[in-house]
Design a protein around this motif. Structure first.
Motif, PDB file in Angstrom:
ATOM      1  N   SER A  77      44.890  12.536  -5.398  1.00 23.37           N
ATOM      2  CA  SER A  77      44.188  13.925  -5.097  1.00 23.37           C
ATOM      3  C   SER A  77      45.059  14.731  -3.991  1.00 23.37           C
ATOM      4  O   SER A  77      45.407  14.312  -2.902  1.00 23.37           O
ATOM      5  CB  SER A  77      42.858  13.429  -4.377  1.00 23.37           C
ATOM      6  N   GLU A  78      45.146  15.961  -4.232  1.00 22.90           N
ATOM      7  CA  GLU A  78      45.919  16.806  -3.389  1.00 22.90           C
ATOM      8  C   GLU A  78      45.272  17.186  -2.054  1.00 22.90           C
ATOM      9  O   GLU A  78      45.949  17.133  -0.784  1.00 22.90           O
ATOM     10  CB  GLU A  78      46.358  18.387  -4.017  1.00 22.90           C
ATOM     11  N   ALA A  79      43.993  17.212  -2.184  1.00 19.30           N
ATOM     12  CA  ALA A  79      43.295  17.261  -0.817  1.00 19.30           C
ATOM     13  C   ALA A  79      43.007  16.145   0.070  1.00 19.30           C
ATOM     14  O   ALA A  79      43.361  16.368   1.119  1.00 19.30           O
ATOM     15  CB  ALA A  79      41.641  17.826  -1.215  1.00 19.30           C
ATOM     16  N   GLU A  80      43.200  15.268  -0.774  1.00 17.55           N
ATOM     17  CA  GLU A  80      43.152  13.871   0.385  1.00 17.55           C
ATOM     18  C   GLU A  80      44.724  13.510   0.986  1.00 17.55           C
ATOM     19  O   GLU A  80      44.650  13.123   2.007  1.00 17.55           O
ATOM     20  CB  GLU A  80      43.032  12.477  -0.616  1.00 17.55           C
ATOM     21  N   CYS A  81      45.595  14.008   0.171  1.00 18.18           N
ATOM     22  CA  CYS A  81      46.988  13.924   0.647  1.00 18.18           C
ATOM     23  C   CYS A  81      46.886  14.747   2.022  1.00 18.18           C
ATOM     24  O   CYS A  81      47.839  14.539   3.170  1.00 18.18           O
ATOM     25  CB  CYS A  81      47.945  14.327  -0.323  1.00 18.18           C
ATOM     26  N   LYS A  82      46.654  16.172   1.890  1.00 18.10           N
ATOM     27  CA  LYS A  82      46.392  17.032   3.088  1.00 18.10           C
ATOM     28  C   LYS A  82      45.762  16.362   4.370  1.00 18.10           C
ATOM     29  O   LYS A  82      46.498  16.348   5.230  1.00 18.10           O
ATOM     30  CB  LYS A  82      45.992  18.269   2.615  1.00 18.10           C
ATOM     31  N   ARG A  83      44.453  15.726   4.051  1.00 17.01           N
ATOM     32  CA  ARG A  83      43.874  15.096   5.160  1.00 17.01           C
ATOM     33  C   ARG A  83      44.752  13.973   5.662  1.00 17.01           C
ATOM     34  O   ARG A  83      44.882  14.054   6.954  1.00 17.01           O
ATOM     35  CB  ARG A  83      42.663  14.580   4.475  1.00 17.01           C
ATOM     36  N   LEU A  84      45.416  13.050   5.071  1.00 20.28           N
ATOM     37  CA  LEU A  84      46.165  12.090   5.392  1.00 20.28           C
ATOM     38  C   LEU A  84      47.299  12.576   6.056  1.00 20.28           C
ATOM     39  O   LEU A  84      47.802  12.085   7.315  1.00 20.28           O
ATOM     40  CB  LEU A  84      46.351  11.181   4.360  1.00 20.28           C
ATOM     41  N   SER A  85      48.076  13.620   5.825  1.00 17.43           N
ATOM     42  CA  SER A  85      49.262  14.107   6.487  1.00 17.43           C
ATOM     43  C   SER A  85      48.776  14.873   7.730  1.00 17.43           C
ATOM     44  O   SER A  85      49.545  14.485   8.921  1.00 17.43           O
ATOM     45  CB  SER A  85      49.581  15.419   5.577  1.00 17.43           C
TER      46      SER A  85
END
Length: 450
Positions: free
Chosen positions: A261-269
């Motif tokens: 999930s791209e959105a989840e990757c942004k949140r984790l970053s």
């Protein structure tokens, strides 16, 4: 004990099943009539359909006589409100399940004190703690966290090459805040005193902060690799991955999270500083090869899908990963994996539900203390809360005549945590941690409870 559980989800239902077989009086409350009717015949407990945050519902279920109140729904607000109201209405000990972000924010705001709740926990962090134990010690030596994870218990076998052999413990130049608590020798556990000494092949139990213990372990066994740089790949984002990665960021390990999930990757970053976040699908063999998972020391699957977790572990193992760990949510799959983990090549399978049960059951054993950890020869670490009229409150550790066969190893005072010295003073409200033999347990509980 009279126990009330709010929330009949996987955590609440499983805990109720465990406790109902131990002759406790269990009341399980859930707002969903569908849920309560489905488990009514399966539990030896009183099952009630109702709002766990309603003072009327709690009063009708004798919350004033409740010795242990657990709010275990999946909603933070419900759990905090229910536990707080129960405490105000007379429940002795209250526990609330919270989201991992609430635990992360405790350094900024004391939720326990504000809501008058005795214990908060998140299933995400508890599962991450279990996974981290295998990473730090894959061969299975005991590692436990106490005092909200701020004090650590570790065991190590003393090497014949240790330069501290046959010296009195009182003369050893150990780092401040670390103490040798027990020595397991000849199938017996010795509560270590200043006049005791170490011998080759002793199994030693240490207490202290993680970083400080890391400095002591090589002194006792030069073969122990501390702060080794591991190559770690985590499959799946979400709170489990975040909680685990946060713990690992304090180590020299290189950590990568693969999340589709791209959105989840942004949140984790945004929340992780030293972890590499990769937007990809680790369920495909091609992606695993591209990320060179076969060269990783650890592959850890923590996605919400149990089948994907198991399959990616099998693929990682086939590519050459040294250790594969997986999170398992469903009890049937967890049992199957645990029975066949050697054949599957999965080093460990961690169940959030079982990790939560393990943490919560320590509050059930007795009204006067909680069992935190059990060691060899029935030695255990117990936690007690000092009351206002406690005999030892206001006294320095050195001024107290401690019973034989035990030792004070930890102290938690609001946000302050320490391994006490003789000059430290005990205060009402302190959570104290002592290591005791079966013979000394009653004497320690009596001293710290009266």
């Amino acid at each position: 004990m009279n126990i009330i559980i709010v929330g009949a989800g996987e955590v609440g239902k499983h805990l109720a099943q465990s406790l109902s077989t131990q002759l406790h009086n269990i009341t399980l409350i859930d707002h969903s009539e569908t849920v309560t009717s489905s488990i009514y015949e399966k539990l030896d407990a009183r099952v009630v359909t109702g709002n766990g945050t309603s003072a009327m519902v709690l009063a009708e279920n004798d919350v004033a006589d409740c010795e242990l109140f657990l709010a275990l729904t999946s909603h933070d607000n419900t759990n905090l409100a229910a536990a707080s109201i129960a405490k105000s209405m007379g429940a002795s000990t209250t526990i609330a399940r919270v989201h991992a972000s609430i635990e992360r924010g405790e350094w900024l705001f004391n939720y326990r004190e504000h809501f008058s709740i005795d214990h908060l926990f998140s299933t995400e962090r508890l599962a991450a703690v279990e996974l981290a134990k295998f990473i730090r010690n894959p061969e299975g030596m005991v590692i436990e966290e106490i005092a909200r994870g701020r004090i650590e218990l570790q065991q190590v076998v003393v090497s014949s090459e240790c330069k501290l052999l046959n010296q009195e413990i009182a003369t050893l130049d150990l780092p401040s805040g670390v103490r040798i608590a027990t020595i397991y020798r000849n199938k017996g556990n010795i509560i270590a005193g200043g006049s005791d000494h170490l011998e080759a092949d002793d199994l030693v139990t240490l207490f202290g902060e993680s970083a400080q213990i890391s400095n002591v372990l090589p002194l006792l066994n030069p073969e122990v690799l501390i702060n080794q740089e591991h190559n770690i790949v985590i499959f799946g984002g979400g709170e489990y991955a975040l909680a685990l990665a946060e713990m690992l960021e304090n180590s020299p390990s290189k950590v990568r999270i693969v999340e589709k999930s791209e959105a989840e990757c942004k949140r984790l970053s945004k929340q992780l500083q030293d972890t590499v976040i990769i937007n990809g699908d680790a369920t495909t063999l091609q992606q695993l090869r591209e990320e060179q998972v076969g060269d990783a020391d650890f592959f850890i699957a923590v996605s919400p899908d149990d089948e994907d977790n198991v399959m990616t572990c099998l693929q990682a193992k086939s590519l050459g990963t040294a250790y594969c760990l997986t999170l398992i949510h469903r009890p049937d799959i967890a049992n199957a994996v645990l029975r066949n983990r050697e054949r599957l090549g999965i080093h460990a399978a961690v169940s959030p539900r079982l990790a939560s049960n393990r943490d919560l059951l320590r509050f059930v054993e007795t009204e006067r203390f909680h069992s935190v950890a059990k060691l060899q020869a029935d030695v255990e670490v117990i936690q007690l809360l000092l009351k206002e009229d406690a005999f030892v409150a206001g006294k320095k550790v050195s001024e107290i005549k401690w019973p034989k066969g035990g030792a004070l190893v930890g102290l938690l005072r609001q946000q302050l945590t320490l391994v006490p010295t003789g000059e430290d003073e005990l205060q009402a409200g302190d959570a104290v941690y002592v290591i005791v033999t079966p013979e000394s347990q009653k004497a320690f509980v009596r001293l710290l409870s009266k």
